[in-house]
Design an enzyme around this catalytic site. Structure first.
Site, PDB file in Angstrom:
ATOM      1  N   GLU A  80      -5.579  -4.996  10.548  1.00  0.00           N
ATOM      2  CA  GLU A  80      -4.586  -3.949  10.766  1.00  0.00           C
ATOM      3  C   GLU A  80      -4.913  -3.202  12.053  1.00  0.00           C
ATOM      4  OE1 GLU A  80      -2.544  -2.796   6.811  1.00  0.00           O
ATOM      5  OE2 GLU A  80      -4.305  -1.535   7.034  1.00  0.00           O
ATOM      6  N   GLY A 137       2.086   2.356  10.775  1.00  0.00           N
ATOM      7  CA  GLY A 137       3.007   3.479  10.627  1.00  0.00           C
ATOM      8  C   GLY A 137       3.686   3.902  11.922  1.00  0.00           C
ATOM      9  N   GLU A 162      -7.064   4.615   7.659  1.00  0.00           N
ATOM     10  CA  GLU A 162      -6.884   6.046   7.366  1.00  0.00           C
ATOM     11  C   GLU A 162      -8.137   6.612   6.687  1.00  0.00           C
ATOM     12  OE1 GLU A 162      -3.084   5.592   5.398  1.00  0.00           O
ATOM     13  OE2 GLU A 162      -2.221   5.038   7.338  1.00  0.00           O
ATOM     14  N   HIS A 197      -9.609   1.053   4.635  1.00  0.00           N
ATOM     15  CA  HIS A 197      -8.347   1.252   5.364  1.00  0.00           C
ATOM     16  C   HIS A 197      -8.608   2.190   6.552  1.00  0.00           C
ATOM     17  CE1 HIS A 197      -4.316   2.583   6.357  1.00  0.00           C
ATOM     18  NE2 HIS A 197      -3.912   1.457   5.808  1.00  0.00           N
ATOM     19  N   GLY A 209       2.727  -1.032   4.361  1.00  0.00           N
ATOM     20  CA  GLY A 209       2.778   0.393   4.043  1.00  0.00           C
ATOM     21  C   GLY A 209       4.217   0.824   3.834  1.00  0.00           C
ATOM     22  N   GLY A 210       4.805   1.376   4.878  1.00  0.00           N
ATOM     23  CA  GLY A 210       6.157   1.956   4.798  1.00  0.00           C
ATOM     24  C   GLY A 210       7.175   1.071   4.105  1.00  0.00           C
ATOM     25  N   ASN A 224       0.872  -1.172   0.000  1.00  0.00           N
ATOM     26  CA  ASN A 224       0.000   0.000   0.000  1.00  0.00           C
ATOM     27  C   ASN A 224       0.912   1.226   0.000  1.00  0.00           C
ATOM     28  OD1 ASN A 224      -1.802   2.045   0.520  1.00  0.00           O
ATOM     29  ND2 ASN A 224      -2.370   1.350   2.584  1.00  0.00           N
ATOM     30  N   TRP A 225       1.079   1.798  -1.182  1.00  0.00           N
ATOM     31  CA  TRP A 225       2.027   2.910  -1.313  1.00  0.00           C
ATOM     32  C   TRP A 225       1.498   4.205  -0.706  1.00  0.00           C
ATOM     33  CZ3 TRP A 225       4.059   2.195  -7.090  1.00  0.00           C
ATOM     34  CH2 TRP A 225       4.727   0.957  -7.169  1.00  0.00           C
TER      35      TRP A 225
HETATM   36  P1  PGA Z   1       2.588   0.338   7.710  1.00  0.00           P
HETATM   37  O1  PGA Z   1       1.144   0.529   7.043  1.00  0.00           O
HETATM   38  O2  PGA Z   1       3.160  -0.933   7.150  1.00  0.00           O
HETATM   39  O3  PGA Z   1       3.353   1.552   7.309  1.00  0.00           O
HETATM   40  O4  PGA Z   1       2.371   0.263   9.197  1.00  0.00           O
HETATM   41  C1  PGA Z   1       0.307  -0.572   6.797  1.00  0.00           C
HETATM   42  C2  PGA Z   1      -0.981  -0.090   6.194  1.00  0.00           C
HETATM   43  O5  PGA Z   1      -1.442   0.996   6.565  1.00  0.00           O
HETATM   44  O6  PGA Z   1      -1.585  -0.758   5.336  1.00  0.00           O
END
Ligand code: PGA
Length: 252
Positions: free
Chosen positions: A167, A173, A97, A95, A233-234, A9-10
């Site tokens: 998650e 993050g 976010e 997600h 993510g990261g 997930n960029w």
């Molecule tokens: P992260 O993000 O690996 O940076 O913790 C994961 C995600 O939000 O899908």
């Protein structure tokens, strides 16, 4: 036997040149990855460029979000048929976010999940508790509520064409990964909840872990019996790290 999956997930990162470098790096390392499904989810505007770059690679394409409607006067939105048209096979739905920053309720995520399926896209449906909810001991109740909202709209059979991603919000993050035991406990809960409705669907359902998964902790997480891969993510922004996670999935 469930096929392992690693999805990157960029998020809202990159430029034409950095995206091109990132996908070339991933393509170049796919040689040893044969049994793990590898998916990248770029920002919308870079999807066509990435689609072109993976045309002779086994890497698959997903989007990070989508509109619940299929066309029309919805300024700024991107519809399922468009994602399909540019080569997406997957789409991340719900997600944390999107839930926390853009007001997506359980009901909104459920109708987006339905829109994805209606358009032949496979949803990667995200669920997870906040730190406060974990501390209050309501993790399972929160996850059950998030899943139930989706099941109410689409029913359990829809999960034959979807992937779930657990998650924990406190792990995203933050560099604070759930321990393999903590993650496995929730994954097992999710699978048994689905098994209560349809054992066959539950057995085949891939449940990814997401939240600070990286090259160092991926193997131990993915080795858990109910963890079928990761939503990254990261660490998905660096080819070497992302490929190391894919290699860990390959071994598990
Ligand atoms: P992260 O993000 O690996 O940076 O913790 C994961 C995600 O939000 O899908």
């Amino acid at each position: 036997m469930r096929q392992a999956m690693v999805a990157g997930n960029w998020k809202m990162n990159g430029s034409s040149s950095s995206v091109s470098e990132l996908i070339s790096g991933i393509n170049a390392g796919m040689g040893g990855i044969s049994s793990t499904e590898v998916v990248v989810c770029p920002p919308y505007v870079y999807i066509p460029a990435v689609a072109a770059a993976i045309s002779s690679s086994t890497v698959k394409l997903g989007a990070q979000n989508m509109c619940d409607r299929d066309s029309g006067a919805f300024t700024g939105e991107v519809a399922g048929p468009m994602l399909k048209d540019v080569g997406c096979e997957y789409v991340i739905i719900g997600h944390s976010e999107r839930r926390a920053l853009y007001g997506e309720t359980d009901q909104v995520t459920a109708i987006k999940f339905a829109a994805a399926l209606r358009n032949g896209l496979k949803p990667i449906f995200c669920i997870g508790e906040t730190l406060e909810e974990r501390e209050q001991g309501v993790t399972e109740a929160v996850i059950a509520r998030q899943i139930d909202a989706m099941l109410e709209v689409e029913g359990v059979s829809s999960l034959a064409n979807a992937v779930l991603a657990y998650e924990p919000v406190w792990a995203i993050g933050t560099g604070k990964t759930a321990s393999p035991e903590q993650a496995q406990e929730v994954h097992a809960f999710i699978r048994s909840k689905i098994a209560g409705l349809d054992a066959g669907i539950a057995e085949g359902l891939r449940i990814l872990y997401g939240g600070s998964m990286n090259a160092a902790n991926a193997a131990e997480l993915i080795a858990q019996s109910d963890i079928d891969g990761g939503l990254i993510g990261g660490a998905s922004l660096k080819p070497a790290d992302f490929l190391a996670i894919c290699a860990a999935a390959e071994q598990a």
